[in-house]
Design a protein around this motif. Sequence first.
Motif: not given
Length: 630
Positions: A455, A457-459, A490
């Motif tokens: 969460a 790292k948003g990936q 990423r």
Amino acid sequence: MNAITDARNGDLTPYLQQQQNKQLLRFITCGSVDDGKSTLIGRLLYESKVLFEDQLGQLEADSKKLGTQGEELDFALLVDGLSAEREQGITIDVAYRFFATEKRKFIVADTPGHEQYTRNMVTGASTADLAVILIDARQGLLTQTRRHSYLVSLLGIRKVVVAINKLDLVSYSQAVFERIEAEYRAFAAQIGLQDIQCIPLSALRGDNMLETSPNTPWYQGPSLLAHLEDVPLEQARQNQAPFRLPVQWVNRPNLDFRGYCGNVAAGSVRVGERIRVLPSGQQSEITCILGSAGEQQQALCGQAVTLTLKDEIDISRGDLIALADAPPAVADQFEATLVWMDEEALLPGRPYLMKIGCRTVGMSCANLKHRVDVNSLEHLAAKTLELNGIGVCNLHLDRPIAFDAYADNRDTGGFIVIDRLSNRTVGAGMLHFALRRAQNVHWQAIDVNREAHAALKGQAPRMLWFTGLSGAGKSTIANLVERKLHALGRHTYLLDGDNVRHGLNRDLGFTEADRVENIRRVSEVARLMLDAGLITLVSFISPFRAERDMARGLAGDGNFLEIFIDAPLALAEQRDPKGLYLKARRGELKNFTGIDSPYEPPVAPDIHIDTQHETAEAAAERIVEALLAL
């Protein structure tokens, strides 16, 4: 005799009832080649009058066809069922036969004498209560006699009959018999065999088979059959052991009934007693015991029963029910003895399946402590176990199991090893004890888990596994994929085969065993990186499907992409960026994948890249698109 007469007249009921109430003794015959094992069993079958007229007629015809002298019958033909066995005059497979006397029922296994069929002998011995070890009086103790005796001891058979056979060929010599008996007892003391009965025999002539023979007036012991009829059964000891019931089936015919079915492996239990279910540890009370004749107040060792409990608790096939105050141990790491039974060697670190009782779990051999030379009993250093090899190793399971040491209970301490891909049985083993670290090392609860890392790292973390021959283009394509993902913001990390061997895996070579360990370590590292929320790219030849499947299992469902970088061997050799194929072809580089070490291509990869017809740039773009579409 009345029951037998009734059976011959067509009424089988009295005969069947009589047989049902008899005790059953399972025993094996083993020893070196041509010691007379099959002849001994054939004689027992013939003399106990369990053969039909057509079987006797066939025996007479086959004996004449194979050139048996005079009117003698070749009793070995009753057991040697395979045509190859009859042609060679040896036993290859394990032959099981049933016979009965007035006192007892018997199941006998005739096991092979040749060293290459040791695994068959282990199969026959796994359920036996007693072993009859034959020794040719002319030959004395041979290597295979010692081998089979060691295996008998290893497999927990405590009662042994040493049948010193073919005594007629040494003029029924008392001196020969006593010399062999003394030599065998000295050897047996080294391997822990104590309950030994030595009997002088001529299986072909019938001496001391059913009755004591006048040809051996100096022998004061029982005949072979008399000893088999009177020897105490192992089940008596198991009746005194703590109660164990491996659950085979949960019987749920309707909403009003839930029963737990299985065979009682040890001990006994009564209605009203408290029980504990392992490995969960939940407790309840027995409300009903159902046997073959209906409800009963007690379940005994060896009986097939269904138990119902006072409480509705979670029990499934493979769980173990025990008395609440005498439970077995629970662990996921053990020391064990393995008998390897497959043409492909055991490789430490490779994932296998263990079937113990009714439970099947994932298993790997962490390290092989030593192998045993069964001829000298020496403990020898080894990295692998070959066919018929015996070794002691540490095992790791993917979940805890309930168990007893094999020495205490063969049913709850013995297991088989299964190949994950072919589903064939490749080994058998005996648990010794749980490793201390199995109880002392626990998972530490942490608050910031994989989901929290992802969460931030948003990936979505993923494991991209690039596999293929050296020179196929794995590292080139993996590097391009990471560059594209990095440009998209990423968070990634690339584990490359060569780079890892400079540090983490620099102690490993390129044997099959080292390759398996190489991938095991990298798989564990890649899993940790997944937990950190990273998209992890793993670029390794990883030649074996079993290890790639292990990595997929560690990553978890939906988190693993197997990417097959496919190039024909000729093209990979043509590229040969490091000059490795040339060295391998010259014999300067051993165990090189594609040349003298195998590569197992993926059967159904998630992404298939054909580098003969697709550029590295196009392949990387396709992989990134597939990843982002998940």
